[in-house]
Design a protein around this motif. Structure first.
Motif, mmCIF file in Angstrom:
data_model
loop_
_atom_site.group_PDB
_atom_site.id
_atom_site.type_symbol
_atom_site.label_atom_id
_atom_site.label_comp_id
_atom_site.label_asym_id
_atom_site.label_seq_id
_atom_site.Cartn_x
_atom_site.Cartn_y
_atom_site.Cartn_z
ATOM 1 N N THR A 109 0.850 -1.184 0.000
ATOM 2 C CA THR A 109 0.000 0.000 0.000
ATOM 3 C C THR A 109 0.886 1.234 0.000
ATOM 4 O O THR A 109 1.769 1.377 0.853
ATOM 5 C CB THR A 109 -0.910 0.031 1.235
ATOM 6 O OG1 THR A 109 -1.748 -1.137 1.224
ATOM 7 C CG2 THR A 109 -1.788 1.271 1.228
ATOM 8 N N VAL A 110 0.678 2.116 -0.968
ATOM 9 C CA VAL A 110 1.493 3.317 -1.100
ATOM 10 C C VAL A 110 0.608 4.550 -0.992
ATOM 11 O O VAL A 110 -0.594 4.492 -1.268
ATOM 12 C CB VAL A 110 2.245 3.328 -2.450
ATOM 13 C CG1 VAL A 110 3.144 2.108 -2.582
ATOM 14 C CG2 VAL A 110 1.271 3.379 -3.612
ATOM 15 N N PRO A 111 1.176 5.679 -0.578
ATOM 16 C CA PRO A 111 0.372 6.903 -0.499
ATOM 17 C C PRO A 111 0.009 7.424 -1.880
ATOM 18 O O PRO A 111 0.788 7.327 -2.822
ATOM 19 C CB PRO A 111 1.302 7.872 0.250
ATOM 20 C CG PRO A 111 2.682 7.357 0.005
ATOM 21 C CD PRO A 111 2.555 5.874 -0.093
ATOM 22 N N GLY A 112 -1.192 7.950 -2.003
ATOM 23 C CA GLY A 112 -1.662 8.482 -3.269
ATOM 24 C C GLY A 112 -2.594 9.659 -3.028
ATOM 25 O O GLY A 112 -2.661 10.210 -1.931
ATOM 26 N N ILE A 113 -3.335 10.038 -4.056
ATOM 27 C CA ILE A 113 -4.268 11.163 -3.985
ATOM 28 C C ILE A 113 -5.610 10.721 -4.545
ATOM 29 O O ILE A 113 -5.677 10.097 -5.617
ATOM 30 C CB ILE A 113 -3.741 12.367 -4.772
ATOM 31 C CG1 ILE A 113 -2.426 12.872 -4.160
ATOM 32 C CG2 ILE A 113 -4.773 13.499 -4.794
ATOM 33 C CD1 ILE A 113 -1.792 14.006 -4.932
ATOM 34 N N ASN A 114 -6.665 11.032 -3.832
ATOM 35 C CA ASN A 114 -8.023 10.755 -4.309
ATOM 36 C C ASN A 114 -8.310 11.656 -5.499
ATOM 37 O O ASN A 114 -8.302 12.891 -5.375
ATOM 38 C CB ASN A 114 -9.025 11.000 -3.180
ATOM 39 C CG ASN A 114 -10.417 10.524 -3.546
ATOM 40 O OD1 ASN A 114 -10.939 10.844 -4.618
ATOM 41 N ND2 ASN A 114 -11.037 9.771 -2.654
ATOM 42 N N GLN A 115 -8.544 11.074 -6.644
ATOM 43 C CA GLN A 115 -8.744 11.844 -7.869
ATOM 44 C C GLN A 115 -10.015 12.685 -7.842
ATOM 45 O O GLN A 115 -10.141 13.653 -8.597
ATOM 46 C CB GLN A 115 -8.767 10.895 -9.079
ATOM 47 C CG GLN A 115 -7.485 10.137 -9.302
ATOM 48 C CD GLN A 115 -6.306 11.053 -9.581
ATOM 49 O OE1 GLN A 115 -6.422 12.054 -10.294
ATOM 50 N NE2 GLN A 115 -5.149 10.719 -9.006
ATOM 51 N N GLU A 116 -10.953 12.347 -6.981
ATOM 52 C CA GLU A 116 -12.209 13.095 -6.920
ATOM 53 C C GLU A 116 -12.141 14.250 -5.927
ATOM 54 O O GLU A 116 -12.653 15.339 -6.192
ATOM 55 C CB GLU A 116 -13.354 12.159 -6.550
ATOM 56 C CG GLU A 116 -13.608 11.074 -7.592
ATOM 57 C CD GLU A 116 -14.760 10.172 -7.192
ATOM 58 O OE1 GLU A 116 -15.304 10.379 -6.086
ATOM 59 O OE2 GLU A 116 -15.093 9.277 -7.985
ATOM 60 N N THR A 117 -11.493 14.037 -4.781
ATOM 61 C CA THR A 117 -11.453 15.067 -3.746
ATOM 62 C C THR A 117 -10.105 15.775 -3.636
ATOM 63 O O THR A 117 -10.017 16.852 -3.058
ATOM 64 C CB THR A 117 -11.787 14.450 -2.380
ATOM 65 O OG1 THR A 117 -10.764 13.499 -2.033
ATOM 66 C CG2 THR A 117 -13.139 13.742 -2.424
ATOM 67 N N GLY A 118 -9.049 15.171 -4.183
ATOM 68 C CA GLY A 118 -7.723 15.751 -4.073
ATOM 69 C C GLY A 118 -7.070 15.529 -2.731
ATOM 70 O O GLY A 118 -5.981 16.053 -2.469
ATOM 71 N N GLU A 119 -7.701 14.763 -1.867
ATOM 72 C CA GLU A 119 -7.162 14.507 -0.548
ATOM 73 C C GLU A 119 -6.208 13.309 -0.578
ATOM 74 O O GLU A 119 -6.251 12.482 -1.488
ATOM 75 C CB GLU A 119 -8.296 14.255 0.448
ATOM 76 C CG GLU A 119 -9.219 15.453 0.646
ATOM 77 C CD GLU A 119 -10.336 15.147 1.628
ATOM 78 O OE1 GLU A 119 -10.456 13.968 2.014
ATOM 79 O OE2 GLU A 119 -11.066 16.086 1.996
#
Length: 282
Positions: A109-119
């Motif tokens: 599991t790697v850190p990413g960004i929610n494409q819908e909220t940007g969080e």
């Protein structure tokens, strides 16, 4: 003419002063190193029987050992230590196929960004991702490790003196101080939360013993003794620190052979040229 000579000698003198200025402190520190208040009780590191396959001018990577070492890192070391300069796709260097790398990356599991909220969010890893850190920040790392930040292991064998032997020794250095050890430092003690390690520079280390017998189950059936796991993970970390090590050694031999050939060719050319000049002179 005199001014020009003075300028040349002045330049040479300044160069000599600068060279001595840069070399002398290093030579002094090498000859008379400062002793810390506490130091490793076993100053000579140990090595696995027969050494490592990648050592020496003709060394090679043992791909089976590297795969075992990666398994030890994943199942033991990755709980505390990052490997931020190595990408999952690099696993192909020692035998993993593209499909296996893709599946292996997805198991992390790697850190990413929610494409819908940007969080900030988490997602399965991709082959292009680097190995993630087990902690979101330094504060969390200190809180989980008695205020000590576990070092990143990407270049650990390059960052420590006697790199691979030191790491191997450290993994197996959890013992109890002997009477001889205590005689070297009568005031020595191991505070709560730390562990005695005879090969650790400051002796007391925040990392608890990790390589207990059968801590992992090797896929190739190799017995998972502490010595075996220590050797395997050390080899893996040596590869992580310098994946091109073997290629560099092989290229070095090619360069040496080329230089020997070029030297022989230059010598023969010189003999031929001077033979013609000598015959004309005679």
């Amino acid at each position: 003419m005199t001014i020009r000579l003075l300028g040349i000698f002045a330049g040479l003198g300044l160069t000599a002063v600068l060279v001595l200025w840069s070399l002398v402190p290093g030579l002094v520190n090498f000859a008379m190193p400062e002793k810390p208040e506490y130091y490793a009780f076993q100053e000579a590191n140990i090595a696995p029987e027969g050494g490592f396959s990648f050592e020496g001018p003709l060394g090679t990577w043992d791909t089976q050992q590297l795969q075992r070492g990666y398994q030890v890192y994943k199942e033991v070391c990755s709980a505390c230590h990052s490997l931020k300069y190595v990408a999952f796709r690099n696993l192909e260097d020692f035998g993993y196929t593209e499909e296996e790398v893709r599946a292996e990356a997805a198991s992390w599991t790697v850190p990413g960004i929610n494409q819908e909220t940007g969080e900030a969010a988490s997602r399965p890893g991709l082959p292009t991702d680097q190995f993630p850190s087990p902690y979101p920040n330094e504060i969390a790392a200190r809180a989980a490790n008695n205020n000590a930040v576990p070092p990143d292991l990407s270049l650990i064998t390059k960052a420590r003196k006697d790199g691979v032997n030191y790491i191997y020794s450290l993994m197996l250095g959890y013992t109890e101080p002997t009477a001889e050890d205590l005689a070297k430092s009568p005031d020595f003690e191991t505070p709560d939360g730390l562990y005695f390690n005879e090969h650790f520079y400051n002796i007391n280390i925040a990392m608890a013993p990790q390589l207990t017998p059968d801590r992992v189950t090797y896929a190739d059936g190799t017995a998972a003794t502490p010595e075996q796991m220590a050797a395997d993970v050390t080899a893996f970390l040596a590869w992580a620190g310098e994946p091109s090590l073997i290629h560099r050694k092989q290229m070095g031999w090619f360069v040496i052979l080329f230089l020997l050939f070029a030297t022989g060719l230059a010598y023969l050319s010189k003999k031929q040229i001077w033979a013609e000049l000598k015959s004309k002179k005679d």
